[in-house]
Design a protein around this motif. Structure first.
Motif, PDB file in Angstrom:
ATOM      1  N   VAL A 122     -13.056 -16.471 111.057  1.00 55.34           N
ATOM      2  CA  VAL A 122     -12.208 -15.709 110.131  1.00 55.34           C
ATOM      3  C   VAL A 122     -10.833 -15.474 110.744  1.00 55.34           C
ATOM      4  CG1 VAL A 122     -11.985 -13.564 108.828  1.00 55.34           C
ATOM      5  CG2 VAL A 122     -14.230 -14.607 109.104  1.00 55.34           C
ATOM      6  N   ILE A 123     -10.796 -15.142 112.034  1.00 56.76           N
ATOM      7  CA  ILE A 123      -9.510 -14.926 112.707  1.00 56.76           C
ATOM      8  C   ILE A 123      -8.692 -16.209 112.723  1.00 56.76           C
ATOM      9  CG2 ILE A 123      -8.492 -14.538 114.998  1.00 56.76           C
ATOM     10  CD1 ILE A 123     -10.552 -12.366 115.432  1.00 56.76           C
ATOM     11  N   THR A 124      -9.345 -17.341 113.013  1.00 60.10           N
ATOM     12  CA  THR A 124      -8.639 -18.626 113.018  1.00 60.10           C
ATOM     13  C   THR A 124      -8.062 -18.935 111.639  1.00 60.10           C
ATOM     14  OG1 THR A 124     -10.068 -19.488 114.770  1.00 60.10           O
ATOM     15  CG2 THR A 124      -8.870 -21.102 113.435  1.00 60.10           C
ATOM     16  N   LEU A 125      -8.863 -18.773 110.596  1.00 58.71           N
ATOM     17  CA  LEU A 125      -8.381 -19.020 109.234  1.00 58.71           C
ATOM     18  C   LEU A 125      -7.284 -18.041 108.852  1.00 58.71           C
ATOM     19  CD1 LEU A 125     -11.802 -19.733 107.476  1.00 58.71           C
ATOM     20  CD2 LEU A 125     -10.001 -21.394 107.974  1.00 58.71           C
ATOM     21  N   GLY A 126      -7.355 -16.801 109.391  1.00 57.84           N
ATOM     22  CA  GLY A 126      -6.298 -15.831 109.145  1.00 57.84           C
ATOM     23  C   GLY A 126      -4.969 -16.275 109.733  1.00 57.84           C
ATOM     24  N   TYR A 127      -5.001 -16.828 110.936  1.00 60.63           N
ATOM     25  CA  TYR A 127      -3.780 -17.356 111.547  1.00 60.63           C
ATOM     26  C   TYR A 127      -3.251 -18.575 110.781  1.00 60.63           C
ATOM     27  CZ  TYR A 127      -3.483 -14.610 115.883  1.00 60.63           C
ATOM     28  OH  TYR A 127      -3.297 -13.611 116.796  1.00 60.63           O
ATOM     29  N   LEU A 128      -4.159 -19.425 110.320  1.00 60.30           N
ATOM     30  CA  LEU A 128      -3.738 -20.659 109.650  1.00 60.30           C
ATOM     31  C   LEU A 128      -3.155 -20.401 108.271  1.00 60.30           C
ATOM     32  CD1 LEU A 128      -6.671 -23.045 110.625  1.00 60.30           C
ATOM     33  CD2 LEU A 128      -4.334 -23.104 111.471  1.00 60.30           C
ATOM     34  N   GLY A 129      -3.667 -19.382 107.564  1.00 62.35           N
ATOM     35  CA  GLY A 129      -3.145 -19.072 106.235  1.00 62.35           C
ATOM     36  C   GLY A 129      -3.243 -20.267 105.305  1.00 62.35           C
ATOM     37  N   ASN A 130      -2.113 -20.663 104.737  1.00 64.01           N
ATOM     38  CA  ASN A 130      -2.089 -21.803 103.805  1.00 64.01           C
ATOM     39  C   ASN A 130      -2.271 -23.155 104.497  1.00 64.01           C
ATOM     40  OD1 ASN A 130      -1.693 -20.137 101.578  1.00 64.01           O
ATOM     41  ND2 ASN A 130       0.540 -20.143 101.835  1.00 64.01           N
ATOM     42  N   ASN A 131      -2.255 -23.135 105.834  1.00 65.83           N
ATOM     43  CA  ASN A 131      -2.480 -24.373 106.594  1.00 65.83           C
ATOM     44  C   ASN A 131      -3.944 -24.514 106.998  1.00 65.83           C
ATOM     45  OD1 ASN A 131       0.347 -25.349 106.862  1.00 65.83           O
ATOM     46  ND2 ASN A 131       0.608 -23.399 107.912  1.00 65.83           N
ATOM     47  N   TYR A 132      -4.846 -23.973 106.161  1.00 61.22           N
ATOM     48  CA  TYR A 132      -6.266 -23.969 106.483  1.00 61.22           C
ATOM     49  C   TYR A 132      -6.825 -25.372 106.711  1.00 61.22           C
ATOM     50  CZ  TYR A 132      -6.422 -25.038 101.485  1.00 61.22           C
ATOM     51  OH  TYR A 132      -6.208 -25.598 100.258  1.00 61.22           O
ATOM     52  N   HIS A 133      -6.183 -26.386 106.110  1.00 63.40           N
ATOM     53  CA  HIS A 133      -6.665 -27.755 106.269  1.00 63.40           C
ATOM     54  C   HIS A 133      -6.517 -28.254 107.712  1.00 63.40           C
ATOM     55  CE1 HIS A 133      -2.372 -27.910 105.252  1.00 63.40           C
ATOM     56  NE2 HIS A 133      -2.329 -29.009 105.975  1.00 63.40           N
ATOM     57  N   LYS A 134      -5.743 -27.517 108.548  1.00 66.65           N
ATOM     58  CA  LYS A 134      -5.577 -27.901 109.944  1.00 66.65           C
ATOM     59  C   LYS A 134      -6.619 -27.260 110.859  1.00 66.65           C
ATOM     60  CE  LYS A 134      -0.652 -28.953 109.624  1.00 66.65           C
ATOM     61  NZ  LYS A 134       0.692 -28.711 110.168  1.00 66.65           N
TER      62      LYS A 134
END
Length: 395
Positions: A122-134
């Motif tokens: 969840v923290i990783t996806l929070g940092y990625l935001g709209n760049n979740y595909h990365k």
């Protein structure tokens, strides 16, 4: 790669470092834990039971910690507490190796260790935001950590007794805790949306099908994770170095798929990817069951880990992300972990332990059948919603 992440204020190396050390533990534990227990004089059934405990605590622990994290928004504090407590409790293995003591230590340390990964996702996806595909470009460093551990220890245990295994596991557990101290919690910024009823989201036919399929997929992995090294060493005479390299090859294929996963997610539907992954996984277990005497067959089967784990896991993370928003993310990631790696992995390890001495090949055959059942279920009932360009599209 790292430069583009830096330009987006994403702590690429700190996030990647956490995955590296976390999966170095996995790369130390999964291939060599069974051999370690056998060296202590335990039977295959004992190995299966103790190994199933590691996965069974994943049924309860992530859900408890996920619920607590979603309600307190103290996700990073829970990660730090979980990794520190896991390190301290696991050190108890150095004191005694009797059966019930091992059961107690493994049960307690994994309760805290399983608090860590779903919340870190969840923290990783929070940092990625709209760049979740990365996501895959960060998560691949977990695979690198697995490779480093499994190959390094394969070389080490060819010249050093396996009894030193707990020291390596403890070292990596401590490094997980230390790496968590370098991060800040970005997930809270993403969790201010309106909370939907969690149970109503779970009871959607697509999610129910996904959870059952995840359970069956990881059940099929249970014998592989618990007995693959023993299978090659005892049945076919492969060395620790050779088996370590085979494990590494599988995870190297996983790394390759994570690098290109963002392209695959854009090109193919989640449903198509998961169906392909399940079908290939079934074939993989059949190759291991009936072709392990051939190194060429084993090499090819290990390359299929790119599908059986790499594609399946990346698609699962994306499916959970698209169906569970905001304040439900932590609980949803924990639920996926519990049904798949927890309940499925525990059932697979336990069934494998009961059947192994009867017939190793039959155990892998049943694994292939279980994942074929998952394929049939997904073919008829898995129709996930995929977010494209800000709009939801049903596949």
């Amino acid at each position: 790669m790292a430069l583009s992440f830096a330009q987006q204020a994403i702590p690429y190396w700190r996030l990647s470092g956490f995955y590296f050390f976390y999966f170095a533990v996995v790369g130390t534990l999964i291939p060599y834990w069974g051999i370690y227990l056998k060296s202590l004089g335990y039977s295959s059934q004992d190995v299966g039971i103790i190994s199933s405990i590691i996965m069974a605590t994943r049924i309860i622990a992530p859900n408890f910690w996920g619920w607590l994290a979603d309600h307190t928004q103290q996700r990073l504090r829970i990660i730090r507490l979980g990794s520190l407590a896991a390190s301290i409790i696991f050190a108890g293995i150095l004191l005694d190796q009797r059966y019930w003591w091992l059961v107690l230590v493994v049960s307690c340390y994994t309760f805290f260790w399983h608090a860590v990964l779903p919340q870190f996702e969840v923290i990783t996806l929070g940092y990625l935001g709209n760049n979740y595909h990365k996501y895959g470009q960060i998560r691949l460093w977990g695979s690198v950590g697995f490779i480093a551990a499994v190959v390094g220890l394969g070389l080490i245990f060819d010249v050093m007794p396996i009894r030193f295994l707990p020291l390596f596991i403890l070292t990596f557990l401590i490094l997980i805790w230390l790496s968590s101290l370098s991060l800040q919690d970005a997930s809270a910024k993403k969790s201010d949306g309106q909370r939907q009823n969690f149970l109503s989201l779970v009871l959607q036919p697509t999610i129910l099908c996904f959870l059952v399929a995840s359970f069956l997929l990881q059940l099929s992995h249970g014998p592989y994770y618990t007995f693959y090294t023993l299978y090659l060493v005892e049945n076919y005479g492969y060395s620790s170095t050779a088996t370590g390299l085979l494990w590494a090859l599988g995870v190297l294929a996983e790394v390759a798929i994570f690098i290109v996963m963002h392209k695959l997610l854009h090109r193919f539907s989640l449903r198509s990817l998961i169906l392909f992954s399940l079908l290939v996984t079934s074939g993989r277990w059949l190759l291991i069951a009936y072709g392990a005497e051939s190194l060429a067959v084993l090499l090819f089967a290990q390359l299929l880990h790119a599908c059986s784990f790499g594609i399946a896991h990346a698609v699962s993370i994306e499916l959970v992300r698209t169906h569970f928003k905001g304040a439900n993310q932590g609980q949803a990631q924990a639920m996926y972990s519990s049904f798949s790696f927890g309940a499925g992995g525990a059932a697979g390890a336990l069934i494998g332990g009961l059947l192994w001495d009867y017939s190793a090949s039959t155990t892998f055959l049943l694994a292939a059948v279980s994942v074929l059942i998952a394929f049939v279920l997904c073919y008829f009932w898995l129709h996930p919603v995929h977010q494209v360009g800000g709009e939801a599209h049903r596949e």
